[in-house]
Structures are given as structure tokens and as C-alpha cells.
Design a protein around this motif. Structure first.
Motif, PDB file in Angstrom:
ATOM      1  N   ASP A  79      -5.122 -14.541  11.938  1.00  9.77           N
ATOM      2  CA  ASP A  79      -6.248 -14.773  12.852  1.00  9.77           C
ATOM      3  C   ASP A  79      -6.644 -13.521  13.620  1.00  9.77           C
ATOM      4  N   ASN A  80      -6.316 -12.357  13.085  1.00  9.27           N
ATOM      5  CA  ASN A  80      -6.733 -11.099  13.692  1.00  9.27           C
ATOM      6  C   ASN A  80      -8.066 -10.689  13.074  1.00  9.27           C
ATOM      7  N   PRO A  81      -9.133 -10.641  13.874  1.00 14.64           N
ATOM      8  CA  PRO A  81     -10.454 -10.341  13.295  1.00 14.64           C
ATOM      9  C   PRO A  81     -10.717  -8.866  13.068  1.00 14.64           C
ATOM     10  N   GLY A  82      -9.762  -7.986  13.403  1.00  8.98           N
ATOM     11  CA  GLY A  82      -9.981  -6.556  13.205  1.00  8.98           C
ATOM     12  C   GLY A  82     -10.340  -5.872  14.504  1.00  8.98           C
ATOM     13  N   GLY A  83     -10.946  -4.691  14.406  1.00  9.31           N
ATOM     14  CA  GLY A  83     -11.302  -3.932  15.604  1.00  9.31           C
ATOM     15  C   GLY A  83     -11.546  -2.478  15.269  1.00  9.31           C
ATOM     16  N   TYR A  84     -11.087  -1.589  16.134  1.00 11.41           N
ATOM     17  CA  TYR A  84     -11.368  -0.160  16.014  1.00 11.41           C
ATOM     18  C   TYR A  84     -10.325   0.547  15.154  1.00 11.41           C
ATOM     19  N   VAL A  85     -10.796   1.506  14.342  1.00  6.12           N
ATOM     20  CA  VAL A  85      -9.890   2.251  13.467  1.00  6.12           C
ATOM     21  C   VAL A  85      -8.889   3.052  14.287  1.00  6.12           C
ATOM     22  N   HIS A  86      -9.340   3.707  15.363  1.00  6.91           N
ATOM     23  CA  HIS A  86      -8.407   4.524  16.145  1.00  6.91           C
ATOM     24  C   HIS A  86      -7.326   3.675  16.805  1.00  6.91           C
ATOM     25  N   VAL A  87      -7.629   2.408  17.092  1.00  5.87           N
ATOM     26  CA  VAL A  87      -6.612   1.518  17.642  1.00  5.87           C
ATOM     27  C   VAL A  87      -5.578   1.172  16.572  1.00  5.87           C
ATOM     28  N   VAL A  88      -6.047   0.933  15.340  1.00  2.35           N
ATOM     29  CA  VAL A  88      -5.118   0.674  14.231  1.00  2.35           C
ATOM     30  C   VAL A  88      -4.177   1.852  14.048  1.00  2.35           C
ATOM     31  N   VAL A  89      -4.720   3.071  14.104  1.00  2.11           N
ATOM     32  CA  VAL A  89      -3.885   4.265  13.951  1.00  2.11           C
ATOM     33  C   VAL A  89      -2.859   4.354  15.078  1.00  2.11           C
ATOM     34  N   ASP A  90      -3.296   4.059  16.288  1.00  2.00           N
ATOM     35  CA  ASP A  90      -2.386   4.111  17.440  1.00  2.00           C
ATOM     36  C   ASP A  90      -1.247   3.111  17.280  1.00  2.00           C
ATOM     37  N   VAL A  91      -1.567   1.886  16.882  1.00  2.00           N
ATOM     38  CA  VAL A  91      -0.531   0.862  16.708  1.00  2.00           C
ATOM     39  C   VAL A  91       0.404   1.224  15.563  1.00  2.00           C
ATOM     40  N   ALA A  92      -0.169   1.655  14.432  1.00  2.00           N
ATOM     41  CA  ALA A  92       0.669   2.003  13.285  1.00  2.00           C
ATOM     42  C   ALA A  92       1.592   3.178  13.601  1.00  2.00           C
ATOM     43  N   SER A  93       1.169   4.057  14.513  1.00  2.00           N
ATOM     44  CA  SER A  93       1.994   5.205  14.882  1.00  2.00           C
ATOM     45  C   SER A  93       3.271   4.793  15.600  1.00  2.00           C
ATOM     46  N   GLN A  94       3.299   3.576  16.115  1.00  2.00           N
ATOM     47  CA  GLN A  94       4.534   3.083  16.722  1.00  2.00           C
ATOM     48  C   GLN A  94       5.635   2.883  15.678  1.00  2.00           C
ATOM     49  N   PHE A  95       5.233   2.766  14.410  1.00  2.00           N
ATOM     50  CA  PHE A  95       6.194   2.461  13.347  1.00  2.00           C
ATOM     51  C   PHE A  95       6.386   3.619  12.372  1.00  2.00           C
ATOM     52  N   VAL A  96       5.523   4.629  12.434  1.00  2.00           N
ATOM     53  CA  VAL A  96       5.565   5.746  11.491  1.00  2.00           C
ATOM     54  C   VAL A  96       5.650   7.040  12.293  1.00  2.00           C
ATOM     55  N   SER A  97       6.675   7.845  12.033  1.00  2.00           N
ATOM     56  CA  SER A  97       6.915   9.030  12.856  1.00  2.00           C
ATOM     57  C   SER A  97       5.945  10.161  12.558  1.00  2.00           C
ATOM     58  N   ASP A  98       5.549  10.339  11.295  1.00  2.00           N
ATOM     59  CA  ASP A  98       4.637  11.421  10.958  1.00  2.00           C
ATOM     60  C   ASP A  98       3.926  11.096   9.638  1.00  2.00           C
ATOM     61  N   GLY A  99       3.026  11.997   9.236  1.00  2.00           N
ATOM     62  CA  GLY A  99       2.292  11.786   7.995  1.00  2.00           C
ATOM     63  C   GLY A  99       1.049  10.948   8.206  1.00  2.00           C
ATOM     64  N   PRO A 100       0.233  10.799   7.161  1.00  2.00           N
ATOM     65  CA  PRO A 100      -1.043  10.078   7.284  1.00  2.00           C
ATOM     66  C   PRO A 100      -0.859   8.568   7.414  1.00  2.00           C
ATOM     67  N   ILE A 101      -1.677   7.991   8.273  1.00  2.00           N
ATOM     68  CA  ILE A 101      -1.769   6.534   8.395  1.00  2.00           C
ATOM     69  C   ILE A 101      -2.836   6.008   7.441  1.00  2.00           C
ATOM     70  N   LEU A 102      -3.947   6.722   7.358  1.00  2.00           N
ATOM     71  CA  LEU A 102      -5.035   6.339   6.467  1.00  2.00           C
ATOM     72  C   LEU A 102      -5.880   7.567   6.177  1.00  2.00           C
ATOM     73  N   TRP A 103      -6.822   7.402   5.276  1.00  2.00           N
ATOM     74  CA  TRP A 103      -7.766   8.467   4.948  1.00  2.00           C
ATOM     75  C   TRP A 103      -9.182   7.953   5.191  1.00  2.00           C
ATOM     76  N   GLU A 104      -9.979   8.769   5.846  1.00  2.00           N
ATOM     77  CA  GLU A 104     -11.401   8.479   5.986  1.00  2.00           C
ATOM     78  C   GLU A 104     -12.162   9.234   4.904  1.00  2.00           C
ATOM     79  N   VAL A 105     -13.106   8.564   4.271  1.00  2.00           N
ATOM     80  CA  VAL A 105     -13.929   9.193   3.245  1.00  2.00           C
ATOM     81  C   VAL A 105     -15.222   9.657   3.898  1.00  2.00           C
ATOM     82  N   GLU A 106     -15.368  10.956   4.063  1.00  2.00           N
ATOM     83  CA  GLU A 106     -16.540  11.548   4.702  1.00  2.00           C
ATOM     84  C   GLU A 106     -17.524  12.022   3.631  1.00  2.00           C
ATOM     85  N   PRO A 107     -18.837  11.933   3.900  1.00  2.00           N
ATOM     86  CA  PRO A 107     -19.836  12.330   2.893  1.00  2.00           C
ATOM     87  C   PRO A 107     -19.723  13.789   2.465  1.00  2.00           C
TER      88      PRO A 107
END
Length: 393
Positions: free
Chosen positions: A316-344
Motif C-alpha cells: 500500500d505504498n503509493p511511491g513518492g520522490y526518487v531522492h527519498v528512495v535513495v535516502d532510505v535505501a542508503s540506510q541499508f547499503v554502505s556504498d555504490g549505486p542505488i539506481l541509475w537515472e537515464v538522462e537524454p
């Protein structure tokens, strides 16, 4: 089980006579200067102007252009395609729009010279059908963006935007809606092949109290069928001004029924956590709004050293901001990429862990395993968090 209490303020900005996007963005920086020219269609001269100081009816078009040029994920956008889509909107049935006497001269403010033929077509429509220019331009912008840019980009007028929260939840009732076809493609307009479906119902709000369920298909709102209606406009109609009642006709298990809801301000759940027997911790993340990183940090800090297995509940999580996802995921991952953004232009851009997390290796717990609970229909925030946590099992 404990609940971290938070005040959640969600804002969608809109100009008084202009467009808005589903996220708030700085003022556009891209401008195009046009040389003022005058043409004449029967009984209505046309003056072509740029968007520096557009008349009120053209603010939506000008500001939408600026937002698309500066912020659209697939920029640079094809302006010729948008201009042709705007002309096509004028060939639609406009009989439902309010009428008004045409001006003596049409000052047509457009963002690019590709829209020149559109201004001539607009003058003919206003001269012959006497359509209110503000209502007509709202219709044009809605049609042009939906048809030219695909189902994930749509225009919300200031009136419509009031019905949405940043996470997509419909105000007043607390439901998340989706309209997709059999192939899973998002639809801007509702149709039998693209039904309006409830994805989830926010617990403790009017939707749950009235008995709505995930999977229900909405076929009518206050007795008016939704087929052929725009997704955003229908969601806004359901939300209303978040007061009074709204009656939804839904289809469930092949049966249709009417459910009347009493709208009310939404009560958003937040982060829930606790440690059960066997050193099993539970962490429920209700969304990925701005307040969540601090709440997750506080929960992990209180549970530090007490757990070996953690259940992360994203249902029942409807989603939200990408930077918030990165912040939360950083609590569980010490280093390295969380995700990749595809820029034009830059291509794949890695977004790395912020580090310093409380639930990563090297803390007092043994990181035995994670169990991630997610619904079948997933969104970016859920999928990213799932992808980060599951490899650590």
C-alpha cells in the motif's frame, strides 16, 4: 508496535491562470522570441506574439511549453508534434465548452513559430463557434500533451490539481487509481479496454470506511459513466473539494454496485516499527514523501542491536520522490549505486548511496536476512527498495 507520528504537508503549485505539473519546478529558463506578425481569417485578425507576456488564455500553453522544455524526461520535446496535436484538438467536438463573443483581434501568444498555423485555426474556431478562449485553450493543452507525449505526461489545470496529492492519492477519499490496457500501458483516457481501477485504498480513510477494495473497477461517478473521460479529470471529480458525498458505481467480481463515500481530509499513515520474538524486526514504510528518511532513521536507531532479520513492508505504498528512495535505501547499503537515472544527454547516471546507514553491514546486528513485502502492482519506489534489499539476503 510503535508508530512514529509526523505531520505530512503535500503541496502542488499552480498559477492562477496557468498550468501546473505533477511536481513543483522552478520557473522555466527557456524562451523563444517571435517577430510579431498579423494575418487575417474571415472577420478576425490574428497577431502572433511570443510568450513573454501572454494573454491569460495562453498562459497554460506558454508555461506548459517551458516546463516540458526544461524538465520533461524525454527532452528535447518535438515541438512540431505538439503543435500539430494542438491543431487536432480544434477539430474535436467543442460543443460542451462555454461560449463567448470573439475578440476584435486575436492576440495569439505561442512559444514557437511552429504554432503559427495553430493560431489561424484557432481564430476560425473562435469566429465561427464563439467558444470561450480560456476553456478552449485548456482543452487544447490537455489534448496536445496527452496525445503528443504519451500517457505518463498530462496537464492538470489549477482546478483539477486540487484533487491530487504528490504521491497520486485522490484527496477526500484516499484511493490510488490506475488506468491501463491489457498490455500494461497507461492510458490518459478511460475506456472499456482501459478501465479505471482502484490500486489500493488508504487505511483509516473514507475509502476503507465505505468498503472500497483494491481491484474494484469504477464505471461511473455520481451516475455519469467514466468511459471516454480523462483520467486526471475523473480523479479530480471524485476528490471534489474534499467535502460532501460522492457516489461511485463499481464493478467487483462481475457485479456492479453503488458505494457512497463521505469525503474528509486524509489521514496518512507513517512509519511503523517494532521487534518481535526471535530478533525479527518489522519496518513498514507507508510512502516515500519528504518526512520519511528522518522517520526511518529514528526507527532504525531505536531498534539498533536488537534484530537479526528485518521485514520491510512496502504494501500500500503509493511511491513518492526518487531522492527519498535513495535516502532510505542508503540506510541499508554502505556504498555504490542505488539506481541509475537515464538522462537524454549524459546517458546512464549512477545515483550512489549516501552512506552512514544504520542497517548496513558492520553494525551490531548480523544482517541475517531481509524479507520485503510488496504488492503485485509495483512502482519505482517499491521496486528500487526491493532491488536494494533482496541481494543482501
Amino acid at each position: 508496535m510503535k508508530r512514529v507520528v509526523a505531520s505530512l504537508f503535500v503541496v502542488l503549485a499552480a498559477c492562477a491562470d496557468a498550468t501546473t505539473a505533477t511536481t513543483t519546478a522552478p520557473a522555466p529558463t527557456t524562451t523563444t522570441t517571435l517577430v510579431a506578425t498579423t494575418t487575417t481569417v474571415p472577420d478576425l485578425p490574428v497577431v502572433l506574439e511570443d510568450c513573454d507576456q501572454p494573454p491569460a488564455p495562453f498562459s497554460a500553453l506558454c508555461e506548459s511549453y517551458g516546463l516540458l522544455v526544461d524538465w520533461h524526461v524525454d527532452r528535447p520535446v518535438d515541438l512540431q508534434v505538439i503543435a500539430e496535436a494542438a491543431r487536432a484538438a480544434l477539430r474535436e467536438d467543442l460543443s460542451d465548452l462555454p461560449t463567448a463573443a470573439p475578440p476584435r483581434t486575436l492576440f495569439c501568444a505561442v512559444p514557437h513559430d511552429a504554432f503559427g498555423p495553430f493560431c489561424d485555426d484557432l481564430a476560425r474556431v473562435m469566429a465561427t463557434q464563439r467558444v470561450d478562449p480560456k476553456a478552449l485553450m485548456d482543452r487544447v493543452v490537455t489534448h496536445a500533451i496527452e496525445s503528443a507525449l504519451g500517457p505518463f505526461t498530462y496537464y492538470l489545470s489549477p482546478e483539477l490539481v486540487k484533487g491530487f496529492r504528490d504521491n497520486g492519492v485522490v484527496g477526500g477519499v484516499g484511493i490510488l487509481l490506475d488506468a491501463t490496457d491489457a498490455a500494461g500501458s497507461r492510458c490518459a483516457r478511460i475506456a472499456p479496454s482501459c478501465p479505471l481501477r482502484i490500486v489500493f485504498v488508504l487505511e483509516g480513510n473514507p475509502g476503507t470506511e465505505a468498503g472500497l477494495q483494491a481491484g474494484d473497477v469504477i464505471v461511473a461517478v455520481d451516475g455519469t459513466p467514466v468511459d471516454g473521460q480523462g483520467f486526471a479529470a475523473t480523479a479530480s471529480k471524485i476528490a471534489g473539494d474534499e467535502t460532501g458525498e460522492v457516489t461511485l458505481t463499481i464493478r467487483r467480481d462481475g457485479q456492479e454496485m453503488e458505494i457512497t463515500l463521505t469525503r474528509a481530509p486524509l489521514d496518512f499513515p507513517t512509519v511503523e516499527y517494532g521487534v518481535e520474538a526471535g530478533r525479527v524486526a518489522y519496518l513498514r514504510i507507508s510512502d516515500f514523501e519528504e518526512d520519511i528518511p528522518v522517520l526511518v532513521w529514528e526507527a532504525l536507531e531505536e531498534m539498533e542491536g536488537l534484530w537479526g532479520t528485518m521485514v520491510v513492508d512496502l504494501r500500500d505504498n503509493p511511491g513518492g520522490y526518487v531522492h527519498v528512495v535513495v535516502d532510505v535505501a542508503s540506510q541499508f547499503v554502505s556504498d555504490g549505486p542505488i539506481l541509475w537515472e537515464v538522462e537524454p544527454i549524459q546517458g546512464d547516471v549512477p545515483i550512489d548511496s549516501l552512506g552512514g546507514g544504520l542497517a548496513k553491514e558492520g553494525r551490531d546486528h548480523d544482517m541475517a536476512s531481509f524479507v520485503v513485502k510488496i504488492p503485485q502492482r509495483t512502482r519505482l519506489g517499491w521496486k528500487t527498495t526491493e532491488a536494494v534489499l533482496l541481494p543482501k539476503n
